[in-house]
Design a protein around this motif. Sequence first.
Motif, mmCIF file in Angstrom:
data_model
loop_
_atom_site.group_PDB
_atom_site.id
_atom_site.type_symbol
_atom_site.label_atom_id
_atom_site.label_comp_id
_atom_site.label_asym_id
_atom_site.label_seq_id
_atom_site.Cartn_x
_atom_site.Cartn_y
_atom_site.Cartn_z
ATOM 1 N N GLN A 90 0.842 -1.192 0.000
ATOM 2 C CA GLN A 90 0.000 0.000 0.000
ATOM 3 C C GLN A 90 0.881 1.247 0.000
ATOM 4 O O GLN A 90 1.874 1.313 0.723
ATOM 5 N N GLN A 91 0.497 2.222 -0.805
ATOM 6 C CA GLN A 91 1.237 3.483 -0.861
ATOM 7 C C GLN A 91 1.177 4.168 0.498
ATOM 8 O O GLN A 91 0.122 4.201 1.131
ATOM 9 N N GLY A 92 2.317 4.707 0.957
ATOM 10 C CA GLY A 92 2.378 5.473 2.192
ATOM 11 C C GLY A 92 2.511 6.953 1.874
ATOM 12 O O GLY A 92 2.505 7.351 0.706
ATOM 13 N N PRO A 93 2.671 7.775 2.896
ATOM 14 C CA PRO A 93 2.829 9.211 2.663
ATOM 15 C C PRO A 93 4.192 9.512 2.052
ATOM 16 O O PRO A 93 5.168 8.809 2.309
ATOM 17 N N ASP A 94 4.278 10.542 1.223
ATOM 18 C CA ASP A 94 5.565 10.956 0.677
ATOM 19 C C ASP A 94 6.408 11.608 1.762
ATOM 20 O O ASP A 94 5.881 12.258 2.679
ATOM 21 N N LEU A 95 7.713 11.437 1.647
ATOM 22 C CA LEU A 95 8.652 12.121 2.535
ATOM 23 C C LEU A 95 8.687 13.600 2.156
ATOM 24 O O LEU A 95 8.365 13.964 1.018
ATOM 25 N N PRO A 96 9.109 14.477 3.081
ATOM 26 C CA PRO A 96 9.194 15.902 2.745
ATOM 27 C C PRO A 96 10.125 16.175 1.563
ATOM 28 O O PRO A 96 9.915 17.110 0.799
ATOM 29 N N ARG A 97 11.162 15.330 1.406
ATOM 30 C CA ARG A 97 12.074 15.442 0.260
ATOM 31 C C ARG A 97 12.691 14.072 0.007
ATOM 32 O O ARG A 97 12.702 13.225 0.902
ATOM 33 N N PRO A 98 13.206 13.836 -1.188
ATOM 34 C CA PRO A 98 13.815 12.543 -1.494
ATOM 35 C C PRO A 98 14.980 12.225 -0.553
ATOM 36 O O PRO A 98 15.711 13.122 -0.134
ATOM 37 N N ARG A 99 15.133 10.926 -0.230
ATOM 38 C CA ARG A 99 16.198 10.508 0.679
ATOM 39 C C ARG A 99 16.562 9.058 0.399
ATOM 40 O O ARG A 99 15.698 8.220 0.194
ATOM 41 N N SER A 100 17.874 8.755 0.382
ATOM 42 C CA SER A 100 18.351 7.380 0.228
ATOM 43 C C SER A 100 19.560 7.159 1.131
ATOM 44 O O SER A 100 20.103 8.117 1.681
ATOM 45 N N HIS A 101 19.964 5.909 1.299
ATOM 46 C CA HIS A 101 21.119 5.549 2.128
ATOM 47 C C HIS A 101 20.966 6.090 3.550
ATOM 48 O O HIS A 101 21.919 6.548 4.159
ATOM 49 N N HIS A 102 19.766 6.050 4.078
ATOM 50 C CA HIS A 102 19.461 6.619 5.391
ATOM 51 C C HIS A 102 19.086 5.515 6.377
ATOM 52 O O HIS A 102 19.068 4.343 6.039
ATOM 53 N N CYS A 103 18.774 5.923 7.582
ATOM 54 C CA CYS A 103 18.370 5.011 8.641
ATOM 55 C C CYS A 103 16.991 5.441 9.136
ATOM 56 O O CYS A 103 16.694 6.636 9.192
ATOM 57 N N ALA A 104 16.148 4.471 9.476
ATOM 58 C CA ALA A 104 14.827 4.760 10.028
ATOM 59 C C ALA A 104 14.729 4.128 11.411
ATOM 60 O O ALA A 104 15.137 2.984 11.610
ATOM 61 N N VAL A 105 14.196 4.868 12.363
ATOM 62 C CA VAL A 105 14.059 4.398 13.741
ATOM 63 C C VAL A 105 12.633 4.672 14.203
ATOM 64 O O VAL A 105 12.138 5.795 14.060
ATOM 65 N N LYS A 106 11.986 3.654 14.752
ATOM 66 C CA LYS A 106 10.650 3.838 15.315
ATOM 67 C C LYS A 106 10.798 4.349 16.741
ATOM 68 O O LYS A 106 11.462 3.733 17.564
ATOM 69 N N LEU A 107 10.170 5.475 17.040
ATOM 70 C CA LEU A 107 10.226 6.073 18.371
ATOM 71 C C LEU A 107 9.131 5.494 19.259
ATOM 72 O O LEU A 107 8.158 4.911 18.770
ATOM 73 N N SER A 108 9.262 5.680 20.554
ATOM 74 C CA SER A 108 8.267 5.159 21.502
ATOM 75 C C SER A 108 6.898 5.794 21.297
ATOM 76 O O SER A 108 5.884 5.238 21.708
ATOM 77 N N THR A 109 6.842 6.943 20.636
ATOM 78 C CA THR A 109 5.578 7.619 20.349
ATOM 79 C C THR A 109 4.848 6.997 19.155
ATOM 80 O O THR A 109 3.718 7.368 18.857
ATOM 81 N N GLY A 110 5.535 6.072 18.441
ATOM 82 C CA GLY A 110 4.973 5.496 17.223
ATOM 83 C C GLY A 110 5.387 6.242 15.982
ATOM 84 O O GLY A 110 5.143 5.796 14.872
ATOM 85 N N GLN A 111 6.021 7.407 16.170
ATOM 86 C CA GLN A 111 6.528 8.164 15.023
ATOM 87 C C GLN A 111 7.808 7.509 14.508
ATOM 88 O O GLN A 111 8.455 6.743 15.220
ATOM 89 N N VAL A 112 8.183 7.826 13.277
ATOM 90 C CA VAL A 112 9.395 7.289 12.660
ATOM 91 C C VAL A 112 10.361 8.436 12.400
ATOM 92 O O VAL A 112 9.986 9.447 11.797
#
Length: 161
Positions: free
Chosen positions: A126-148
């Motif tokens: 399923q399509q998700g929301p677009d990022l504010p700007r393009p990004r690659s070679h990055h890291c994603a971390v889920k916070l305790s608030t449920g935000q990424v």
Amino acid sequence: MAVGGVDSNSYPVRDSQIVDLSKQTRSCSNLQNLPIALNGATGGIVSGHPIICGGTQDNHNNRKECYRHSKVSDSWTFLNYMITLRFASASVSLNGTLLITGGSYYRPYLTISSTEYVSPDGSASQQGPDLPRPRSHHCAVKLSTGQVMLLGGQGAYVSGL
């Protein structure tokens, strides 16, 4: 879990391992190899199922496939296709799905701002929301608030710079 990557000649590999960093011996147990050699794939564990998606086979052949590992049979099986060809993306387990963010695409080289949700049950991504700007070679971390939180990486590639 460590899956894919490149060998000493920069060729993608099919290796899969579980690494136990809690022990001083840093022991590894091998998993069955991936069905194809991949570099730059992303993944995570969703509802107890390891999932690997995307990547590239030869640094120019992006992939859309997602694979799920079965602990019972110790094998990787095809799960589904992502919406977007992508490598060097980042992902986190979120609300029972694998959220895949950004990444890059070759031919032409583009940095991606889209996201998508991959379900462990094999249903269509399923399509998700677009990022504010393009990004690659990055890291994603889920916070305790449920935000990424997205960290580091590269922004949009501009030819000629």
